[in-house]
Scaffold this motif. Sequence first.
Motif, PDB file in Angstrom:
ATOM      1  N   MET A  62       0.813  -1.210   0.000  1.00  0.00           N
ATOM      2  CA  MET A  62       0.000   0.000   0.000  1.00  0.00           C
ATOM      3  C   MET A  62       0.856   1.273   0.000  1.00  0.00           C
ATOM      4  O   MET A  62       0.538   2.238  -0.706  1.00  0.00           O
ATOM      5  CB  MET A  62      -0.953   0.027   1.199  1.00  0.00           C
ATOM      6  N   ILE A 105       0.444   4.331  -2.587  1.00  0.00           N
ATOM      7  CA  ILE A 105       0.154   5.712  -2.188  1.00  0.00           C
ATOM      8  C   ILE A 105       1.180   6.659  -2.797  1.00  0.00           C
ATOM      9  O   ILE A 105       0.829   7.717  -3.348  1.00  0.00           O
ATOM     10  CB  ILE A 105       0.123   5.830  -0.654  1.00  0.00           C
ATOM     11  N   ILE A 110      -8.674   3.481  -7.059  1.00  0.00           N
ATOM     12  CA  ILE A 110      -7.450   4.213  -6.734  1.00  0.00           C
ATOM     13  C   ILE A 110      -7.345   5.403  -7.697  1.00  0.00           C
ATOM     14  O   ILE A 110      -7.449   5.225  -8.919  1.00  0.00           O
ATOM     15  CB  ILE A 110      -6.216   3.309  -6.860  1.00  0.00           C
ATOM     16  N   SER A 151      -4.393  -4.423 -10.250  1.00  0.00           N
ATOM     17  CA  SER A 151      -5.123  -4.416  -8.991  1.00  0.00           C
ATOM     18  C   SER A 151      -6.518  -4.974  -9.241  1.00  0.00           C
ATOM     19  O   SER A 151      -6.953  -5.105 -10.388  1.00  0.00           O
ATOM     20  CB  SER A 151      -5.203  -2.983  -8.452  1.00  0.00           C
ATOM     21  N   TYR A 196      -0.687  -5.548  -7.116  1.00  0.00           N
ATOM     22  CA  TYR A 196      -0.964  -4.976  -5.792  1.00  0.00           C
ATOM     23  C   TYR A 196      -1.697  -6.027  -4.971  1.00  0.00           C
ATOM     24  O   TYR A 196      -2.880  -6.272  -5.168  1.00  0.00           O
ATOM     25  CB  TYR A 196      -1.782  -3.697  -5.954  1.00  0.00           C
ATOM     26  N   TRP A 205      -8.221  -3.822  -3.514  1.00  0.00           N
ATOM     27  CA  TRP A 205      -9.283  -3.009  -2.923  1.00  0.00           C
ATOM     28  C   TRP A 205      -9.667  -3.473  -1.519  1.00  0.00           C
ATOM     29  O   TRP A 205     -10.188  -2.682  -0.719  1.00  0.00           O
ATOM     30  CB  TRP A 205     -10.515  -2.983  -3.827  1.00  0.00           C
ATOM     31  N   TRP A 264      -7.169  -1.129   0.169  1.00  0.00           N
ATOM     32  CA  TRP A 264      -7.323   0.291  -0.153  1.00  0.00           C
ATOM     33  C   TRP A 264      -8.710   0.804   0.229  1.00  0.00           C
ATOM     34  O   TRP A 264      -8.873   1.941   0.678  1.00  0.00           O
ATOM     35  CB  TRP A 264      -7.086   0.511  -1.646  1.00  0.00           C
TER      36      TRP A 264
END
Length: 285
Positions: free
Chosen positions: A158, A162, A197, A240, A265, A269, A272
């Motif tokens: 994560m 970011i 995202i 993702s 990733y 979700w 995230w």
Amino acid sequence: MTMTTDPLVSTEWLAAHLNDPHVKILDATFKLPGVLPLPKDDYLAQHIPGAVFFDVDAVSDHGSSLPHMFPSAEQFGRDAGALGISNDDTVVIYDAGGWVAAPRAWWMFLSFGHAKVRVLDGGLKKWLAEGRPVESGEASPKPATFTAAFDPKRTRRMDQMIANIASKAEQVIDARPTPRFEGTVAEPRPGLRSGHIPGSRSVPYATLFDADTGVMKSLDELRAAFSGAGVDTAKPIVTSCGSGVSAGVLTLALYRLGVENPALYDGSWAEWGEQGGPPVATGAA
């Protein structure tokens, strides 16, 4: 694309190698929480002869609150060995429907240093349509020794995701269906926010294979799907999805197009989208 470079194998190839002791077959069927019958029950009812069940939830980090995160190299090695797989084996992975978890399991093997791994094009759906043999019940693989070495470049955390919002160093492609990406429907996992995202692109994984035959689409069609979503396959990419499973379908398709270093990733979700998490965007990409 040759057998040594294409991550897919045909049902014809697998049928010809069913009795090869160095070809190990895994059924990696996966479903969203609450969907019945359970994937393991589907496997017990019918599977390709010799196939062993690869449980995405079991081969994971049990210390994480997030679903089916990558385990340690030590655990992956133990789990793969318990499935009868050694470092000398060619692993062929399939799922029973919808191209969900076979690519995820394929990427896990690559990430843990095992290059001799393929996905069965069309999966069990094509196998059954061709009238090929199946068997039922539990398999009893002979334990083997599998030594795993994790390559961290193949996954993203994560904090890296970011940081990427500002740097835009990597393109982020989301595999979820369009309504989930745009935030117009609730997530299947309760409590998660809706949306995507910021800055990510949308390529729903189900658009990359033929729903009737289960076969992955042609290279030209795959290329068009990514370019149509504004993805430049010559630049760095992270895939993702909802929980790091169906993102593997995008990863597999990209790999077929010669993009051999996309990252996935892992938290996706499920991480995230948690309440109080990083920024969320809604609407079209």
